[in-house]
Design a protein around this motif. Structure first.
Motif, PDB file in Angstrom:
ATOM      1  N   GLY A   1      -0.194   3.825   3.102  1.00 51.71           N
ATOM      2  CA  GLY A   1      -0.734   3.051   1.990  1.00 51.71           C
ATOM      3  C   GLY A   1      -1.539   1.838   2.400  1.00 51.71           C
ATOM      4  N   VAL A   2      -2.251   1.941   3.537  1.00 50.74           N
ATOM      5  CA  VAL A   2      -3.000   0.778   4.043  1.00 50.74           C
ATOM      6  C   VAL A   2      -4.495   1.078   4.222  1.00 50.74           C
ATOM      7  N   THR A   3      -4.984   2.104   3.554  1.00 50.17           N
ATOM      8  CA  THR A   3      -6.388   2.497   3.752  1.00 50.17           C
ATOM      9  C   THR A   3      -7.376   1.426   3.295  1.00 50.17           C
ATOM     10  N   ASP A   4      -6.920   0.489   2.465  1.00 55.19           N
ATOM     11  CA  ASP A   4      -7.826  -0.575   2.011  1.00 55.19           C
ATOM     12  C   ASP A   4      -8.100  -1.601   3.103  1.00 55.19           C
ATOM     13  N   ARG A   5      -7.246  -1.638   4.130  1.00 56.45           N
ATOM     14  CA  ARG A   5      -7.420  -2.633   5.198  1.00 56.45           C
ATOM     15  C   ARG A   5      -7.497  -2.035   6.599  1.00 56.45           C
ATOM     16  N   VAL A   6      -7.303  -0.738   6.699  1.00 53.92           N
ATOM     17  CA  VAL A   6      -7.342  -0.072   8.005  1.00 53.92           C
ATOM     18  C   VAL A   6      -8.428   1.000   7.981  1.00 53.92           C
ATOM     19  N   SER A   7      -9.248   1.042   9.032  1.00 55.77           N
ATOM     20  CA  SER A   7     -10.259   2.096   9.144  1.00 55.77           C
ATOM     21  C   SER A   7     -10.295   2.608  10.580  1.00 55.77           C
ATOM     22  N   PHE A   8     -10.712   3.857  10.705  1.00 62.55           N
ATOM     23  CA  PHE A   8     -10.775   4.493  12.023  1.00 62.55           C
ATOM     24  C   PHE A   8     -12.170   5.072  12.226  1.00 62.55           C
TER      25      PHE A   8
END
Length: 211
Positions: free
Chosen positions: A121-128
């Motif tokens: 649930g952290v896709t708003d602050r984590v990117s790859f």
């Protein structure tokens, strides 16, 4: 008779000259085609293959790395060679980093990381990003984490010192950076072996021998 012989010789001479001219013209065309087929990007770096095996960092080591770097809500963390994404995800989820970016060249691991960040649930602050870490712009990072190899660390050192702002913290799992002496070294006992963590802070004026 003499006239016929002279005409015959003239025809043969013209034919041979034509063949020689045609041969030279064809050779020049082949050379032009070969030059035209040479990629215009030949002088640019070729896409690097993954040269570091994927070995996950234990959670216990991740926790210590992020604590040592004092990761907080003020930080933008870049994890170079991010594997399955566990360090960026933990940095945001447990330490409140404002953003975390994982750089990974293996497309399968990038996909797995994105799935893991979605589950967390952290896709708003984590990117790859699927990128060669040597081509990645690191200038926005305030914390950089690494689990690479000694030779890769040494190749990467000049880039880190040139692109990162003074005060940026760097934490490496198991491998140092040669002449660039760490500010702190810590040991973490894992289930199978002891792990070493190295910690640096980018100086205002790095020594010339380190760049």
């Amino acid at each position: 008779m003499q006239l016929h012989r002279m005409l015959g010789l003239l025809v043969v001479s013209v034919s041979v000259s034509s063949l020689m001219f045609t041969g030279c013209t064809q050779q020049r065309n082949f050379e032009a085609e070969a030059e035209a087929q040479t990629p215009t990007t030949a002088a640019q770096p070729q896409e690097r293959q993954a040269n570091v095996p994927y070995v996950p960092t234990p959670e216990k080591v991740i926790e210590r790395m992020l604590k040592l770097a004092n990761v907080s809500s003020n930080d933008v963390l870049y994890d170079l060679g991010s594997g399955d994404g566990r360090i960026p995800i933990t940095a945001v989820q447990k330490y409140g980093a404002s953003r975390a970016i994982g750089i990974e060249i293996n497309p399968e691991l990038v996909q797995r990381s994105r799935e893991n960040s979605q589950k967390a649930g952290v896709t708003d602050r984590v990117s790859f990003l699927q990128q060669d870490l040597f081509q990645t712009d690191l200038s926005q990072a305030t914390v950089v984490t690494l689990y690479l190899l000694p030779s890769v660390n040494l190749q990467l050192r000049p880039k880190l010192l040139q692109e990162l702002k003074p005060g940026t913290r760097i934490v490496s799992h198991d491998f140092d950076m040669g002449e660039w002496k760490p500010e702190r070294v810590e040991r973490v006992q894992g289930s199978a072996r002891q792990h070493t963590i190295y910690y640096w802070v980018v100086p205002e004026n790095p020594s010339a021998n380190l760049q």
